[in-house]
Write a protein that holds these residues in place. Structure first.
Motif, PDB file in Angstrom:
ATOM      1  N   ASN B 246       0.838  -1.209   0.000  1.00 43.18           N
ATOM      2  CA  ASN B 246       0.000   0.000   0.000  1.00 43.18           C
ATOM      3  C   ASN B 246       0.862   1.244   0.000  1.00 43.18           C
ATOM      4  OD1 ASN B 246      -2.416  -1.236  -0.074  1.00 43.18           O
ATOM      5  ND2 ASN B 246      -2.761  -1.227   2.131  1.00 43.18           N
ATOM      6  N   LEU B 247       1.896   1.176   0.850  1.00 44.48           N
ATOM      7  CA  LEU B 247       2.811   2.324   0.953  1.00 44.48           C
ATOM      8  C   LEU B 247       3.506   2.560  -0.386  1.00 44.48           C
ATOM      9  CD1 LEU B 247       3.907   4.356   2.976  1.00 44.48           C
ATOM     10  CD2 LEU B 247       5.713   2.735   3.536  1.00 44.48           C
ATOM     11  N   VAL B 248       4.014   1.441  -0.929  1.00 46.00           N
ATOM     12  CA  VAL B 248       4.710   1.547  -2.218  1.00 46.00           C
ATOM     13  C   VAL B 248       3.715   1.920  -3.317  1.00 46.00           C
ATOM     14  CG1 VAL B 248       5.947   0.220  -3.969  1.00 46.00           C
ATOM     15  CG2 VAL B 248       6.599   0.058  -1.586  1.00 46.00           C
ATOM     16  N   GLY B 249       2.460   1.403  -3.155  1.00 43.01           N
ATOM     17  CA  GLY B 249       1.431   1.708  -4.145  1.00 43.01           C
ATOM     18  C   GLY B 249       1.186   3.205  -4.233  1.00 43.01           C
ATOM     19  N   THR B 250       1.171   3.861  -3.057  1.00 40.87           N
ATOM     20  CA  THR B 250       0.972   5.314  -3.041  1.00 40.87           C
ATOM     21  C   THR B 250       2.126   6.007  -3.765  1.00 40.87           C
ATOM     22  OG1 THR B 250      -0.024   5.029  -0.883  1.00 40.87           O
ATOM     23  CG2 THR B 250       0.526   7.271  -1.523  1.00 40.87           C
ATOM     24  N   VAL B 251       3.331   5.560  -3.420  1.00 40.73           N
ATOM     25  CA  VAL B 251       4.513   6.137  -4.079  1.00 40.73           C
ATOM     26  C   VAL B 251       4.447   5.852  -5.579  1.00 40.73           C
ATOM     27  CG1 VAL B 251       7.027   6.053  -4.202  1.00 40.73           C
ATOM     28  CG2 VAL B 251       5.885   5.887  -1.997  1.00 40.73           C
ATOM     29  N   ARG B 252       4.002   4.614  -5.883  1.00 42.42           N
ATOM     30  CA  ARG B 252       3.950   4.207  -7.292  1.00 42.42           C
ATOM     31  C   ARG B 252       2.934   5.058  -8.074  1.00 42.42           C
ATOM     32  NH1 ARG B 252       1.649  -1.129  -9.850  1.00 42.42           N
ATOM     33  NH2 ARG B 252       2.709  -1.041 -11.827  1.00 42.42           N
ATOM     34  N   THR B 253       1.808   5.373  -7.388  1.00 38.53           N
ATOM     35  CA  THR B 253       0.809   6.216  -8.054  1.00 38.53           C
ATOM     36  C   THR B 253       1.430   7.571  -8.406  1.00 38.53           C
ATOM     37  OG1 THR B 253      -0.898   5.129  -6.787  1.00 38.53           O
ATOM     38  CG2 THR B 253      -1.495   7.214  -7.814  1.00 38.53           C
ATOM     39  N   LEU B 254       2.182   8.102  -7.447  1.00 41.02           N
ATOM     40  CA  LEU B 254       2.849   9.384  -7.706  1.00 41.02           C
ATOM     41  C   LEU B 254       3.846   9.246  -8.850  1.00 41.02           C
ATOM     42  CD1 LEU B 254       3.509  10.651  -4.077  1.00 41.02           C
ATOM     43  CD2 LEU B 254       2.055  11.720  -5.794  1.00 41.02           C
ATOM     44  N   MET B 255       4.576   8.117  -8.803  1.00 44.29           N
ATOM     45  CA  MET B 255       5.584   7.915  -9.850  1.00 44.29           C
ATOM     46  C   MET B 255       4.925   7.718 -11.211  1.00 44.29           C
ATOM     47  SD  MET B 255       8.698   5.848  -8.106  1.00 44.29           S
ATOM     48  CE  MET B 255       7.834   4.360  -7.813  1.00 44.29           C
ATOM     49  N   LEU B 256       3.774   7.011 -11.202  1.00 41.58           N
ATOM     50  CA  LEU B 256       3.077   6.805 -12.478  1.00 41.58           C
ATOM     51  C   LEU B 256       2.543   8.130 -13.010  1.00 41.58           C
ATOM     52  CD1 LEU B 256       1.240   3.396 -12.174  1.00 41.58           C
ATOM     53  CD2 LEU B 256       3.100   4.004 -13.691  1.00 41.58           C
TER      54      LEU B 256
END
Lengths: 229, 386
Positions: B246-256
């Motif tokens: 979830n944490l990485v998912g949030t970061v990943r959303t930002l990165m995407l």
């Protein structure tokens, strides 16, 4: 045989213009570039269109080349009335029946001479059957076929443009000041080529200021203020 | 037509290079960021799988921080009493309860911190990959130490060698060197649990208890029961993975979002390049119409140029992504929670194919307006029309 002929009636006409007019809007005014001209060009004729700047020569060439539509009168090309033709039909007519030679040659700088000559054939989706090579030999550019336009002289560029105009075997060759950018010796040479093509049966209409070219033509259409003089 | 389009593209080499570079960079960013998400999920799953447990008992505090530290072999400032291990082992659903004691030994003169782990034989049930490459795979003496593969390489020690630990003033005898497992264990010093408790003055205490259940389906019930042990809390690997994802998912959303911006920049680059080409080549395009090119052929020519530009840029972007993937990985790894030992940036053929299709589609969309504009140009003599 140089005559100023306003209304000949050839037996087998390629071009028949009747009351041909073209008006352009310029602000609130309407500029009459062509004002109801009548003429016909028979198959195998070599006609020079002459006249001062602004007399309507280029407008006439645009109409004959199906690049514009008349605002009045009728124009029949190769038996078809062009006013009612769709954009697609006009493109097909240009592709099948017309060849163009331009004052500034109009060669694509990124293509070789052979590729430039083959361009109309590419658009017509016709297979290369040796016609390009045959024309390049005919105009004396076979050895220069892989050169780019900037590597050619003015005369060579014009001969490449003539070869390109002939590649789809048109029934009418339209030339816009074909000697306008050539020195007199090269111009003479190209006039000879036009004569030769006309002698082979090709119908030619050339807009020109060049007296030698208009003399070479069988007939002259003299335009002044949008009318045939 | 292909050759014609190609020649047109190379007409302005610098413009082509800039536009192609823009697409390449945006595609590379897109691929690396997408690959990071996929790689992280796979690597984290693999890491937790190799941990061989379903849950972990850690001291009260942030359970995820504690669990992450234990999985990485880092020490905790607080510890569990030894009776917590007995309480866990008493649970009928627990198959294996392996107590661990972690200690960090700073080596400032060498610019690193050594991580020592005390464990008993129950830990072997959770580490099926535990094999000695050289020497023994378990302790023969109380002062024995088994080295991870990386540790042995750094310390230049072989079985039978003495290993002095200056921070605690103790000397150990190397009993074995483990096979490389691709996990954090490669960089650890393993000693018997009792020795660790004595050496690090933590008698009767452990840092965490790794737990494997007889029936993983009963994880909720067991977690609820173990949660009642005083001073301890349970974190399941599923929860842990979910939390980190979830944490990485949030970061990943930002990165995407960044990747979308990058891709949009590439699309705008194609749009700008083609529109400039249409304006610059207006006379030539009119000439082509005069020579018999239909509107569709002019439209096709421009979109073909866009497709070639997009394809070339995207291919360069894929190569760039492969080239810089590891660099990006090493940068990103220091910022993510529980960075797994495996590769975090996994560029698979599926991702490459998806990206190329996306780039081609984006290039085509970017080409629509310039190509439409080019196709609407009227046929005209190059010397100009009234």
């Amino acid at each position: 045989m140089n005559t100023i002929d306003r209304s000949p009636s050839p037996a087998d006409p390629v071009i028949v213009a009747a009351g041909l007019s073209k008006t352009y809007p310029r602000g609130r005014e309407q500029v009459r570039a062509l004002d109801g001209i009548d003429f016909a060009v028979g198959r195998g004729e070599f006609v020079a269109v002459v006249g001062p700047s602004g007399s309507g020569k280029t407008t006439l060439l645009n109409l004959l080349g199906c690049m514009d539509t008349p605002t009045g009168g009728t124009l029949r090309l190769a038996g078809r009335e062009i006013s009612g033709l769709s954009e697609t039909d006009r493109t097909l007519l240009r592709r099948r029946h017309l060849g163009f030679v331009f004052q500034h040659f109009g060669l694509v700088p990124t293509l070789t001479v052979a590729e430039n000559v083959a361009l109309p054939r590419l658009f017509a989706r016709r297979a290369e059957d040796g016609r390009v090579g045959e024309l390049l030999r005919q105009v004396g550019l076979w050895d220069r076929r892989d050169h780019r336009p900037h590597q050619l002289s003015g005369g060579e560029m014009q001969r490449a443009a003539i070869a390109r105009a002939l590649v789809n075997d048109p029934s009418l060759l339209l030339a816009d000041e074909p000697t306008g950018n050539l020195d007199s010796a090269t111009g003479e040479s190209d006039i000879g080529l036009f004569r030769q093509l006309n002698a082979g049966g090709l119908t030619i209409v050339a807009v020109t200021h060049n007296a030698a070219l208009s003399d070479a033509a069988g007939r002259r259409l003299h335009l002044r203020d949008g009318r045939l003089a | 037509m292909l050759r014609f389009a190609c020649r047109n593209l190379f007409r302005r080499p610098i413009r082509l290079l800039l536009a192609g570079s823009g697409i390449a960079v945006s595609v590379a960013v897109w691929i690396v960021l997408s690959a990071f998400g996929d790689g992280y999920r796979q690597a984290l799953g693999g890491e937790l799988q190799r941990a061989g447990m379903q849950m972990m008992l850690v001291p009260l505090g942030c359970p995820y921080d504690a669990a992450a530290r234990v999985l990485q072999g880092r020490s905790l400032d607080i510890s569990l009493p030894a009776d917590a291990v007995d309480a866990v082992r008493a649970d009928p659903d627990v198959a294996v309860a392996a107590p661990l004691l972690m200690a960090a030994m700073p080596r400032p003169s060498e610019g690193r911190t050594d991580l020592w782990v005390g464990l008993d034989r129950s830990a072997l049930a959770l580490k099926p990959w535990w094999r000695a490459r050289r020497g023994r795979d378990w302790f023969d003496a109380t002062n024995g130490v088994i080295l991870g593969a990386e540790t042995a390489a750094i310390e230049l020690r072989e079985p039978g060698d003495a290993l002095h630990c200056p921070g605690i003033g103790a000397t150990f005898r190397v009993e074995g060197v483990l096979e490389r497992g691709g996990t954090a264990d490669d960089a650890l010093f393993f000693i018997p649990l009792a020795t660790a408790q004595r050496t690090f003055h933590q008698e009767g205490r452990v840092t965490a208890v790794a737990i494997r259940l007889r029936d993983p389906a009963r994880i909720r019930e067991v977690a609820a029961r173990l949660q009642r042990i005083p001073g301890a809390q349970v974190v399941t690997m599923t929860e842990m993975m979910g939390t980190f994802l979830n944490l990485v998912g949030t970061v990943r959303t930002l990165m995407l979002a960044l990747a979308v911006v990058a891709m949009s920049t590439g699309v705008l680059g194609i749009f700008n390049t083609l529109l400039a080409a249409v304006v610059e080549r207006t006379r030539e395009l009119c000439l082509l119409r005069a020579l018999g090119a239909s509107r569709g052929q002019v439209f096709g020519l421009m979109t073909l140029e866009a497709a070639m530009l997009g394809a070339g840029g995207a291919t360069a972007g894929v190569l760039l992504a492969f080239a810089v993937g590891h660099l990006v990985e090493s940068l990103v790894k220091s910022y993510v929670p529980l960075p797994p030992a495996g590769s975090l940036v996994q560029i698979g053929p599926g991702l490459v194919a998806r990206t190329l299709v996306l780039a081609a589609l984006a290039g085509w969309v970017a080409a629509l307006y310039p190509a439409w504009r080019a196709s609407r140009l009227p046929p005209a003599l190059p010397s100009g029309t009234p």
